[in-house]
Design an enzyme around this catalytic site. Structure first.
Site, PDB file in Angstrom:
ATOM      1  CG  ASP A 258      -1.928  -1.112   1.227  1.00 27.35           C
ATOM      2  OD1 ASP A 258      -2.250  -1.610   0.132  1.00 27.35           O
ATOM      3  OD2 ASP A 258      -2.399  -1.496   2.311  1.00 27.35           O
TER       4      ASP A 258
ATOM      5  CG  ASP B 153     -11.945  -3.048  -1.100  1.00 28.62           C
ATOM      6  OD1 ASP B 153     -11.131  -3.930  -1.434  1.00 28.62           O
ATOM      7  OD2 ASP B 153     -11.647  -1.840  -1.042  1.00 28.62           O
TER       8      ASP B 153
END
Length: 284
Positions: free
Chosen positions: A11, A130
């Site tokens: 990330d 997600d």
């Protein structure tokens, strides 16, 4: 059984790798180029860079990082985050990405998946989903005795008033903060119909918790689509990776925090998978 992939996820915010829990409480864990090369040396089959910022300046910084990484990397690189148009995808691919991952933008405008698949080929397009357990409808059963985790708090009260999902998992966006009306399994099918060649599936309930992947969610998506599914969110040990593949039906497993914290190496994870009779690509 084909060789299963172990993928390292980084990330990235600006020019640094960060890690948190459910995309909050972020902490700096290192330089993205150095970490990508380290994980490749350990045996990572692929590297994923996810831009978790919302600013164009930091996105430009990520593309510069991607260029510098791709010059030295010999495994496939995926870039995700902030890709809202096919031109954005083109910039990421020109920067050295082999694949682009699309999440919130495809929820807002599903045609984006079709446009990118037509322009670059399905093999370049990863639909990033997600998902969070729907408080209005828990899935009917778990897998292998795995009990569902407690769902997160409703997103700004939205989950409580939205119609229940069919599968028991709701698509969420913006790091799990915004609920949608989309059922995760149905949305995965639509992503494939629109041209995505792979699914990157993240359990928001499990992200950063190191309590294992959401196996019922992973299995539900894997059974619903004909393309590879990457399990993400919850890796805490080698046995979690094994379960995601053997029980959840994942074609690949994505790992982040336990690598960044030095708790295990990819070579060690692959050795453990091989001991469980799961075929993996050899570590050089």
């Amino acid at each position: 059984m084909l060789a299963r992939r172990v993928i390292a996820c980084l990330d990235v915010r600006g020019d640094r790798v960060v890690k948190g829990h459910r995309f909050v409480d972020l902490r700096d864990v290192g330089d993205p180029v150095a970490l990508a090369l380290r994980y490749e040396a350990q045996g990572a089959d692929e590297i994923v860079f996810l831009d978790i910022s919302a600013t164009p300046d930091e996105r430009a910084s990520l593309l510069d990082v991607a260029r510098r990484t791709a010059e030295r990397l010999f495994v496939p690189l995926t870039i995700g985050g902030g890709i809202r148009t096919s031109d954005d995808a083109a910039r990421a691919l020109r920067a050295g990405a082999d694949k682009i991952s699309i999440n919130s933008a495809s929820v807002a405008r599903p045609e984006l998946l079709s446009e990118c698949a037509a322009r670059f080929g399905a093999q370049c397009v990863v639909a990033s989903i997600d998902a969070r357990r729907d408080p209005a409808r828990e899935p009917e059963h778990g897998l292998n005795g795995q009990h569902p985790p407690r769902p997160g708090e409703p997103d700004d009260g939205e989950s409580a008033v939205r119609p229940p999902t069919t599968s028991g998992w709701r698509v969420v966006t913006h790091g799990g903060r915004t609920a949608t009306d989309l059922d995760a399994v149905a949305w995965a099918r639509e992503c494939i119909a629109r041209g995505a060649g792979e699914i990157l599936l993240t359990s928001i309930d499990r992200d950063g918790a190191r309590s294992g992947y959401d196996l019922p969610l992973t299995r539900a998506i894997a059974d619903a689509v004909s393309v590879p599914v990457i399990a993400s969110g919850g890796a805490g040990s080698a046995s979690d990776l094994s379960d995601a593949i053997r029980i959840g039906g994942a074609d690949a497993v994505l790992v982040a925090g336990i690598l960044h914290d030095g708790l295990v190496t990819i070579a060690e994870l692959k050795l453990a998978l091989a001991r469980d009779a799961i075929p993996v690509r050899r570590v050089a």
